[in-house]
Design an enzyme around this catalytic site. Structure first.
Site, PDB file in Angstrom:
ATOM      1  N   GLU A 179      72.969  11.643  23.239  1.00  0.00           N
ATOM      2  CA  GLU A 179      73.021  12.457  22.291  1.00  0.00           C
ATOM      3  C   GLU A 179      72.546  11.839  20.846  1.00  0.00           C
ATOM      4  O   GLU A 179      73.280  11.040  20.633  1.00  0.00           O
ATOM      5  CB  GLU A 179      74.172  13.438  22.332  1.00  0.00           C
ATOM      6  N   ARG A 211      78.567  30.193  19.196  1.00  0.00           N
ATOM      7  CA  ARG A 211      78.012  28.871  19.775  1.00  0.00           C
ATOM      8  C   ARG A 211      78.832  28.023  20.241  1.00  0.00           C
ATOM      9  O   ARG A 211      78.668  27.305  21.047  1.00  0.00           O
ATOM     10  CB  ARG A 211      76.721  28.478  18.918  1.00  0.00           C
ATOM     11  N   TYR A 232      77.095  41.373  14.890  1.00  0.00           N
ATOM     12  CA  TYR A 232      77.920  41.684  16.195  1.00  0.00           C
ATOM     13  C   TYR A 232      79.326  40.878  15.880  1.00  0.00           C
ATOM     14  O   TYR A 232      79.297  39.753  15.322  1.00  0.00           O
ATOM     15  CB  TYR A 232      77.179  41.252  17.419  1.00  0.00           C
ATOM     16  N   ASP A 273      64.688  24.228  24.899  1.00  0.00           N
ATOM     17  CA  ASP A 273      63.870  24.296  23.755  1.00  0.00           C
ATOM     18  C   ASP A 273      62.685  23.219  23.957  1.00  0.00           C
ATOM     19  O   ASP A 273      61.690  23.414  23.299  1.00  0.00           O
ATOM     20  CB  ASP A 273      64.478  24.346  22.559  1.00  0.00           C
TER      21      ASP A 273
HETATM   22  C1  FAD Z   1      68.380  32.631  14.840  1.00  0.00           C
HETATM   23  C2  FAD Z   1      68.574  32.203  16.283  1.00  0.00           C
HETATM   24  C3  FAD Z   1      69.149  33.076  17.100  1.00  0.00           C
HETATM   25  C4  FAD Z   1      69.214  32.700  18.419  1.00  0.00           C
HETATM   26  N1  FAD Z   1      69.933  33.531  19.347  1.00  0.00           N
HETATM   27  C5  FAD Z   1      70.042  33.312  20.600  1.00  0.00           C
HETATM   28  C6  FAD Z   1      70.734  34.344  21.415  1.00  0.00           C
HETATM   29  O1  FAD Z   1      71.164  35.265  20.864  1.00  0.00           O
HETATM   30  N2  FAD Z   1      70.638  34.068  22.823  1.00  0.00           N
HETATM   31  C7  FAD Z   1      70.012  32.980  23.289  1.00  0.00           C
HETATM   32  O2  FAD Z   1      70.089  32.821  24.690  1.00  0.00           O
HETATM   33  N3  FAD Z   1      69.336  32.004  22.571  1.00  0.00           N
HETATM   34  C8  FAD Z   1      69.292  32.279  21.188  1.00  0.00           C
HETATM   35  N4  FAD Z   1      68.578  31.278  20.308  1.00  0.00           N
HETATM   36  C9  FAD Z   1      67.976  30.266  21.045  1.00  0.00           C
HETATM   37  C10 FAD Z   1      69.132  29.091  21.269  1.00  0.00           C
HETATM   38  O3  FAD Z   1      69.726  28.696  20.323  1.00  0.00           O
HETATM   39  C11 FAD Z   1      68.328  27.788  21.742  1.00  0.00           C
HETATM   40  O4  FAD Z   1      67.178  28.168  22.572  1.00  0.00           O
HETATM   41  C12 FAD Z   1      69.078  26.872  22.538  1.00  0.00           C
HETATM   42  O5  FAD Z   1      70.215  26.463  21.631  1.00  0.00           O
HETATM   43  C13 FAD Z   1      68.270  25.869  22.853  1.00  0.00           C
HETATM   44  O6  FAD Z   1      69.252  24.685  23.616  1.00  0.00           O
HETATM   45  P1  FAD Z   1      68.566  23.228  23.902  1.00  0.00           P
HETATM   46  O7  FAD Z   1      69.861  22.621  24.365  1.00  0.00           O
HETATM   47  O8  FAD Z   1      67.539  23.447  24.613  1.00  0.00           O
HETATM   48  O9  FAD Z   1      68.250  22.687  22.648  1.00  0.00           O
HETATM   49  P2  FAD Z   1      69.180  22.313  21.248  1.00  0.00           P
HETATM   50  O10 FAD Z   1      70.367  23.292  21.061  1.00  0.00           O
HETATM   51  O11 FAD Z   1      68.465  22.301  20.114  1.00  0.00           O
HETATM   52  O12 FAD Z   1      69.848  20.879  21.578  1.00  0.00           O
HETATM   53  C14 FAD Z   1      68.976  19.947  21.545  1.00  0.00           C
HETATM   54  C15 FAD Z   1      70.142  18.462  21.561  1.00  0.00           C
HETATM   55  O13 FAD Z   1      69.210  17.236  21.394  1.00  0.00           O
HETATM   56  C16 FAD Z   1      69.709  16.546  20.558  1.00  0.00           C
HETATM   57  N5  FAD Z   1      68.547  15.632  20.149  1.00  0.00           N
HETATM   58  C17 FAD Z   1      67.403  15.945  19.486  1.00  0.00           C
HETATM   59  N6  FAD Z   1      66.649  14.879  19.328  1.00  0.00           N
HETATM   60  C18 FAD Z   1      67.101  13.980  19.945  1.00  0.00           C
HETATM   61  C19 FAD Z   1      66.820  12.631  20.494  1.00  0.00           C
HETATM   62  N7  FAD Z   1      65.572  12.175  20.294  1.00  0.00           N
HETATM   63  N8  FAD Z   1      67.685  11.978  21.473  1.00  0.00           N
HETATM   64  C20 FAD Z   1      68.834  12.526  21.915  1.00  0.00           C
HETATM   65  N9  FAD Z   1      69.256  13.551  21.321  1.00  0.00           N
HETATM   66  C21 FAD Z   1      68.527  14.401  20.674  1.00  0.00           C
HETATM   67  C22 FAD Z   1      70.305  17.404  19.414  1.00  0.00           C
HETATM   68  O14 FAD Z   1      70.948  16.881  18.445  1.00  0.00           O
HETATM   69  C23 FAD Z   1      70.894  18.510  20.079  1.00  0.00           C
HETATM   70  O15 FAD Z   1      72.159  18.151  20.537  1.00  0.00           O
HETATM   71  C24 FAD Z   1      68.557  31.640  19.192  1.00  0.00           C
HETATM   72  C25 FAD Z   1      67.825  30.576  17.994  1.00  0.00           C
HETATM   73  C26 FAD Z   1      67.806  31.065  16.809  1.00  0.00           C
HETATM   74  C27 FAD Z   1      67.068  29.917  15.906  1.00  0.00           C
END
Ligand code: FAD
Length: 408
Positions: free
Chosen positions: A32, A106, A215, A292
């Site tokens: 991370e 979250r 909510y 993502d």
């Molecule tokens: C306004 C908003 C509302 C949302 N509402 C919902 C909802 O109601 N329901 C739902 O299911 N989803 C929702 N989402 C989507 C959801 O937040 C994301 O899809 C989800 O958090 C993605 O998780 P992730 O672990 O893939 O990415 P992230 O949460 O972005 O985690 C990525 C991690 O990688 C780390 N990182 C980044 N670059 C590097 C690197 N080079 N090396 C090592 N670590 C790194 C970051 O620090 C982070 O900890 C919402 C999004 C937004 C913007």
């Protein structure tokens, strides 16, 4: 597998993957970038498919304990102030999809995965470890960190979010698409929420090029406020504090009852939302994308985190006992690509046709949505909520109807 799986990113997706692999007896190292593992202070909605994933990942009870179970999804007209429709999330909904719809903080959700990872000797968590690039050969893959440290494993999962470095090397499709939609988030104590809006619902006030969502959270102690303004903002800002007046500016035309929410919010922070077009390149040898990093989407279907958790389910199922790692990762991608592509594209369509239309377009939305019976709505989301995402590609029939929220 002789070496651990390397996971770039300790967000919801990365930690869900780590715990899913641990449940299958596979060791992982989470790399991370941040100095501390955590999440932003805001809410998240979880469809029943998230609960299917929790159970598969072995955290179902902990996840159920921190959720708030709302009664309805309410769609309101932000200009007229009236309800357009409400979708019940009652026993019939739970029976149909086998799990509830809920809202969570979250931090609480991330905490469930973090605790499970910390308690499991198969998961190693390393902070301040930014993955910059990778190298691989037939037998191993090495993550190269920004400080030059090299970490070698049998697989590298890019769960490093919207601006993924792993994706940058693997897909090379440049910066994400800036949607021009500006979202402002705030969380307030329940006592500060206007009494006439303390609904046990995920409420959407839909207006022309703007909307408001609220909510309850955290055992009804907090309310999550999210307001979004399609103002063609050009830059991908993330988490910037902003004043009240800026938030108010996009909402002067909405009904007073809805405008109260903006008045009540505090410590607003701003994000300019980004997504990407779906791609079919998710893997390269021993490297694969997840969450993502693989399929960033707008939030209008409330499914980004749900999809990341489903990815973790499919990934751990495919890597379980795998001899041929590249083939297992390729099968994982096939299982996930069309389903997540559909959610990505439909998220945009929902934003355009449900959240932000104006004039005749909004009147059409109100007419269509207000006539729909709950069972008809449930039919529309059966492909999503009724599935764990393990089943693979969606059917050809459902793929021909990417706009079925508004046209069916
Ligand atoms: C306004 C908003 C509302 C949302 N509402 C919902 C909802 O109601 N329901 C739902 O299911 N989803 C929702 N989402 C989507 C959801 O937040 C994301 O899809 C989800 O958090 C993605 O998780 P992730 O672990 O893939 O990415 P992230 O949460 O972005 O985690 C990525 C991690 O990688 C780390 N990182 C980044 N670059 C590097 C690197 N080079 N090396 C090592 N670590 C790194 C970051 O620090 C982070 O900890 C919402 C999004 C937004 C913007």
């Amino acid at each position: 597998m002789t070496r651990p799986v390397l996971i770039a990113g300790g967000g919801i997706g990365g930690l869900a993957a780590a715990i899913g692999l641990a449940r299958r007896g596979i060791a992982s190292i989470v790399l991370e970038k941040a100095a501390h593992l955590g999440e932003i202070g805001a809410g998240i909605q979880l469809g029943p498919n998230a609960f299917h994933a929790f159970d598969y990942l072995g955290v179902g009870d902990a996840a159920r304990d921190m959720a708030v179970y709302i009664d309805n999804l309410r769609l309101m007209d932000a200009i007229g102030g009236e309800e357009i429709t409400r979708i019940p999330l009652d026993a019939a909904f739970r029976t149909r999809f086998g799990n509830p719809y809920a809202v969570v903080h979250r931090g609480d959700l991330h905490g469930v995965f973090l605790k499970a990872c910390m308690d499991d000797p198969l998961v190693e968590l390393r902070t301040s470890s930014a993955v910059a690039s990778y190298e691989q050969d037939d037998g191993a893959v090495t993550a190269i960190l920004a400080d030059g440290v090299r970490v070698t494993g049998s697989v590298l999962i890019g769960a490093d979010g919207l601006r993924s470095k792993v994706r940058g090397q693997l897909v090379g499709d440049g910066a994400p698409r800036v949607s021009g939609h500006t979202t402002y988030r705030s969380v307030i104590p329940v006592e500060e929420m206007p009494e006439d809006l303390r609904w046990n619902a995920a409420t959407l006030w839909a207006g022309p090029k703007c909307h408001i969502v609220h909510y309850p959270l955290s055992g009804w102690k907090l309310f999550n406020l999210v307001v979004t303004y399609h103002n063609d903002a050009p830059d991908p800002v993330a988490g910037q504090p902003v004043g009240h007046d800026e938030v108010r500016r996009g909402f002067e035309h909405v009904a007073p009852i809805a405008r109260q929410i903006i008045d009540k919010g505090r410590d607003w922070k701003l994000w300019v939302l980004c997504d990407r077009d779906p791609v079919m390149t998710w893997t390269e040898g021993r490297v694969a994308l997840l969450g993502d990093a693989a399929h960033p989407m707008l939030q209008y279907f409330a499914q980004g985190a749900c999809m990341a958790m489903e990815d973790a389910v499919a990934l751990s199922a495919e890597l379980d006992g795998a001899q041929d790692i590249p083939a297992a990762l390729a099968r994982y991608a096939v299982r996930r690509q069309l389903r997540t592509a559909r959610v990505q594209l439909q998220s945009r369509a929902i934003g355009e046709h449900i959240y932000h239309p104006e004039g005749a377009h909004a009147a059409l939305r109100n007419a269509v949505m207000s006539q729909r019976r709950p069972e008809e709505w449930y039919d529309q989301v059966d492909w999503l909520y009724g599935s764990t995402g393990l089943e693979g590609a969606v059917s050809a029939e459902t793929l021909t109807r990417p706009m079925d929220f508004v046209t069916a």
